[in-house]
Design an enzyme around this catalytic site. Structure first.
Site, PDB file in Angstrom:
ATOM      1  N   SER A   1      39.855  39.914  47.580  1.00  0.00           N
ATOM      2  CA  SER A   1      40.112  41.246  47.020  1.00  0.00           C
ATOM      3  C   SER A   1      41.615  41.457  46.835  1.00  0.00           C
ATOM      4  O   SER A   1      42.248  40.740  46.069  1.00  0.00           O
ATOM      5  CB  SER A   1      39.470  42.322  47.910  1.00  0.00           C
TER       6      SER A   1
ATOM      7  N   HIS B   1      34.335  47.511  44.668  1.00  0.00           N
ATOM      8  CA  HIS B   1      33.776  46.434  43.850  1.00  0.00           C
ATOM      9  C   HIS B   1      32.406  46.800  43.274  1.00  0.00           C
ATOM     10  O   HIS B   1      31.515  45.958  43.169  1.00  0.00           O
ATOM     11  CB  HIS B   1      33.722  45.123  44.646  1.00  0.00           C
TER      12      HIS B   1
END
Length: 389
Positions: free
Chosen positions: A159, A276
């Site tokens: 990430s 996400h």
């Protein structure tokens, strides 16, 4: 954006690895032309190791690397109060934090060292904190084992860790990437506050059908009157482990019906939103705008994208996928397969997790035990005296 582009304290872009890292460090000192958590999910996994494994891992810290090392950069959720304390003696680290204070507008070092924890936990603070601590850990590795950096052939970041991996690989400079992380973190914090959402860590049996479970959870939300409910896989971690994110009502439904879907363990992660997933769409445009004004170059080593688990090819590719990553699942299990794919009989490289926590090591162990046996962690909290070998 104009004031950012003209800022006198922006760093010069990195070029190369070991040499570039030295040059970036000197720029920090005043030179240069331009100046969810995964932790909770894996806590049980780290306890699964046999006695002596942690000591064995520690004994690997100072081994010379094989030809071609790999660096892994952690993401949000690996942070803790006190991180960075053991890095301040290394050249360039205090300069990183000084520059970070200018970019962010607050004292990041004090927040990391002293807290309060509630403030460090906030997405807008946590992401920059992990980014800087990870690159500070590279400084430690550069000081203690410079051959690891010289031999590095690949990097991947989880990430927000992807930004740190790209800085290390020479694709972005430190200050510009940190500013992009700042914008990303603030936009994701704002999106989280707009719609109550969360993330649910799930470990399932082999017969578990995660997508079908998410479909039924969305149908449940529709019966509750929620329009366009979100419930989808947001992280692929290791075999039989996923993170599902979306509306809180959907996640509660999955927990209550865990046995029906062959989930053996579920736990809500202490994060502020459904990262996400498409609930993060309001954060897309702010990051896209800042990346348009960011100089991005082709990485000098292989850097793998969370979006498709493939290598970044060029600057436009990086710009596009960093934006897409916000609303796309993190394909970390698939990325680990891509990084460590090799012919049978070929030795695995030494892998170094640079940054807070050992979560990526725990995931690697689940994905590829042979690769994990060559894993070491570069600690960001220890404050021992350095003894050279």
């Amino acid at each position: 954006m104009g004031s950012w582009a003209a800022a006198p304290w922006r760093l010069g872009g990195c070029g190369g690895l070991h040499r570039a890292w030295r040059r970036a460090r000197s720029s920090l000192a005043g030179g240069g032309e331009r100046a969810a958590s995964l932790s909770d999910l894996l806590r049980s996994s780290e306890r699964d190791g046999a006695p002596g494994e942690e000591a064995a891992a520690a004994s690997r810290d100072r081994r010379p690397p094989r030809e071609g090392t790999v660096l892994l950069f952690p993401g949000q959720g690996s942070h803790f109060v006190g991180m960075g304390r053991g890095l301040l003696r290394y050249p360039g680290v205090r300069d990183m934090y000084r520059l970070a204070e200018k970019v962010l507008g607050y004292d990041l070092l004090s927040l990391c060292l002293e807290g309060p924890r509630a403030e460090l936990d906030r997405t807008q603070h946590c992401q920059p904190a992990v980014f800087v601590a990870s690159l500070a850990a590279v400084e430690k590795l550069n000081h203690r084992q410079p051959d690891v950096l010289e031999s590095c052939v690949a990097a991947a970041g989880y990430s927000v860790g992807e930004f740190a991996a790209l800085v290390f690989a020479g694709a972005m400079d430190f200050a510009e990437a940190l500013y992009a992380v700042k914008v990303r973190a603030e936009a994701m914090q704002k999106a989280s506050e707009a719609v109550p959402g969360g993330m649910l860590s799930v470990i399932g049996r082999p017969e578990a059908n995660y997508k079908f479970a998410c479909l039924e959870a969305r149908r449940h939300c529709e019966l509750l009157g929620i329009e366009n409910p979100v419930c989808e896989i947001s992280n692929y971690l290791f075999p039989d482990s996923r993170v599902i994110a979306g509306h809180l009502q959907a996640l509660k439904f999955l927990q209550e019906n865990a046995r029906k879907y062959y989930f053996t363990r579920t736990k809500m992660l202490p994060v502020s939103g459904a990262f996400h997933t498409r609930l993060m769409e309001p954060a897309v445009e702010p990051l896209a705008e800042v990346l348009k004004c960011t100089e991005i170059q082709k990485p000098m080593i292989c850097v793998y994208s969370n979006v498709d688990s493939k290598k970044y090819m060029h600057s436009k590719h990086i710009q596009k996928l960093l934006v897409k990553q916000i609303v796309s699942p993190v394909l970390w299990e698939q990325t680990m397969h891509s990084v460590y794919e090799r012919k049978q009989g070929t030795e695995f490289p030494y892998t170094y997790e640079v940054g807070p926590g050992k979560q990526l090591g725990a995931v690697l162990k689940k994905c590829n035990l042979k690769a994990w046996r060559q894993y070491s962690h570069v600690d960001v909290s220890e404050d021992e005296e350095v003894t050279e070998t």
